[in-house]
Design a protein around this motif. Structure first.
Motif, PDB file in Angstrom:
ATOM      1  N   ARG A   1       0.846  20.975  17.889  1.00  0.00           N
ATOM      2  CA  ARG A   1       0.948  20.002  16.796  1.00  0.00           C
ATOM      3  C   ARG A   1       0.257  18.688  17.157  1.00  0.00           C
TER       4      ARG A   1
ATOM      5  N   ASP B   1       4.938  14.129  19.647  1.00  0.00           N
ATOM      6  CA  ASP B   1       5.017  15.476  19.075  1.00  0.00           C
ATOM      7  C   ASP B   1       5.861  16.402  19.937  1.00  0.00           C
TER       8      ASP B   1
ATOM      9  N   VAL C   1       2.644  18.619  10.755  1.00  0.00           N
ATOM     10  CA  VAL C   1       2.856  17.339  11.439  1.00  0.00           C
ATOM     11  C   VAL C   1       3.247  16.308  10.387  1.00  0.00           C
TER      12      VAL C   1
END
Length: 369
Positions: free
Chosen positions: A80, A95, A368
């Motif tokens: 991600r 992330d 995301v």
């Protein structure tokens, strides 16, 4: 992005990534059923050689623990992060932190909340919603009123914890082949302090990541250890991790491999001991099977030392070196393979997957926020 390679080089890279993740999961599963048993009890129950294959854990054979669960969510977070980079944002620890929060939900939830759009495909794997003796620092760092705060080197979570929960999930950082070793080390450190703030804990994670990275680049485990030692000496609080790696090298030179030599390195409950045992068993292994069995048959945190050793042996030899009968019974093998291949795809063809002309499928797979 990784460099443009020949087809043979790309296939070798994929085999090593698969080997690293599958090997770690096999080591985890081999140790899962004996994690809290002393060596004499292991031998009394399973024979003088100890366990020679999977034994039941969590109601089945081949079951993995929180070590593999967190490793998978680490990979998910790294993918991600690279997807986000394509849209202008770039802070991988954020992330990875979000991925660990999703893992923490699997430790208390009954199953995936289909209303949540950020779970991605990994967060919807129902078999992951199972509590497998997670470490207290991992849980406390990712739950409660402080869960959303990003731990940093300046203000880490659990500043006195150096449990092996840092190192057992650190191998994926070493799979970032296009990165420089110093950046691999730094990222592993920054993602360790999300839950563990003691220097020995986060520096041990950085060391393992660099050793895996060296092996994937075609170097030896010994060369990886030497590079890790060179990077460690520049960091405050490196002494315990440095001593543990020197201890592993000394144990290799001391004579025939044995459970007693493993015991001389500790029990693996803390990060530097798990690192040292994993490195030692990798260096003395005649093959994957012997190395992993040595790594789990001891009085201590057998699943975590098995995970570290399996990560290293799998990265060194690739997936085809892993024992077929252990692969066949391994819990979550399909999920691990999908995630390994997705990491390779992202690192080698990310622009095609989520560039301006790409369809929505990849971003839906790895959303995301």
């Amino acid at each position: 992005m990784i460099p443009l390679w020949s087809r043979a080089q790309q296939q070798d890279y994929r085999s090593r990534v698969r080997g690293c993740l599958l090997g770690g999961a096999i080591g985890d599963a081999l140790g899962a059923g004996i994690e809290f048993d002393p060596l004499d009890r292991i031998r009394a129950a399973h024979g003088p050689q100890g366990v020679t294959g999977y034994v039941p854990a969590y109601g089945t054979r081949g079951a993995v623990t929180d070590d593999t669960q967190m490793t998978l969510f680490t990979v998910d977070g790294l993918i991600r992060a690279h997807v986000r980079q394509g849209s202008g944002g770039w802070h991988p620890p954020t992330d990875v932190h979000q991925a660990y929060l999703r893992w923490a939900e699997t430790q208390s939830g009954w199953g995936p909340d289909e209303r949540r759009g950020d779970l991605g495909w990994l967060g919807r794997e129902e078999w992951l919603y199972s509590r497998r003796a997670p470490g207290q620092a991992c849980l406390s760092g990712l739950s409660g009123p402080d869960a959303g705060r990003l731990g940093t080197l300046a203000a880490p979570k659990n500043p006195h914890s150096k449990g092996c929960g840092t190192v057992m999930r650190a191998a994926p950082f070493g799979l970032l082949l296009g990165w420089e070793p110093t950046l691999v080390f730094q990222l592993a450190v920054e993602c360790s302090v999300l839950t563990h703030g003691h220097p020995t804990g986060y520096l041990s994670a950085g060391a393992l990541a660099v050793i895996v990275h060296t092996v994937l680049r075609g170097g030896s485990v010994e060369e990886g250890v030497e590079l890790a030692l060179a990077l460690l000496v520049e960091r405050p609080g490196h002494e315990e991790t440095t001593a543990a790696l020197h201890g592993a090298l000394a144990a290799v030179r001391a004579g025939e491999p044995s459970a007693e030599r493993v015991a001389s390195l500790g029990q693996g409950w803390v990060a530097e001991e798990a690192l040292a045992i994993g490195v030692y068993c990798t260096l003395v292994a005649e093959d994957v099977r012997s190395g992993l069995l040595l790594a789990v048959n001891h009085s201590g945190d057998s699943d975590s030392t098995g995970t570290v050793c399996g990560n290293l042996l799998g990265a060194l030899h690739g997936e085809t070196a892993l024992p077929a009968e252990w692969l066949a019974e391994l819990e979550g093998r399909g999920t691990i393979l999908q995630l390994a291949d997705d990491l390779v795809l992202e690192l080698s063809h990310g622009a095609e997957l989520h560039g301006p002309s790409a369809g929505p499928a990849w971003r839906e797979r790895y959303p995301v926020g």
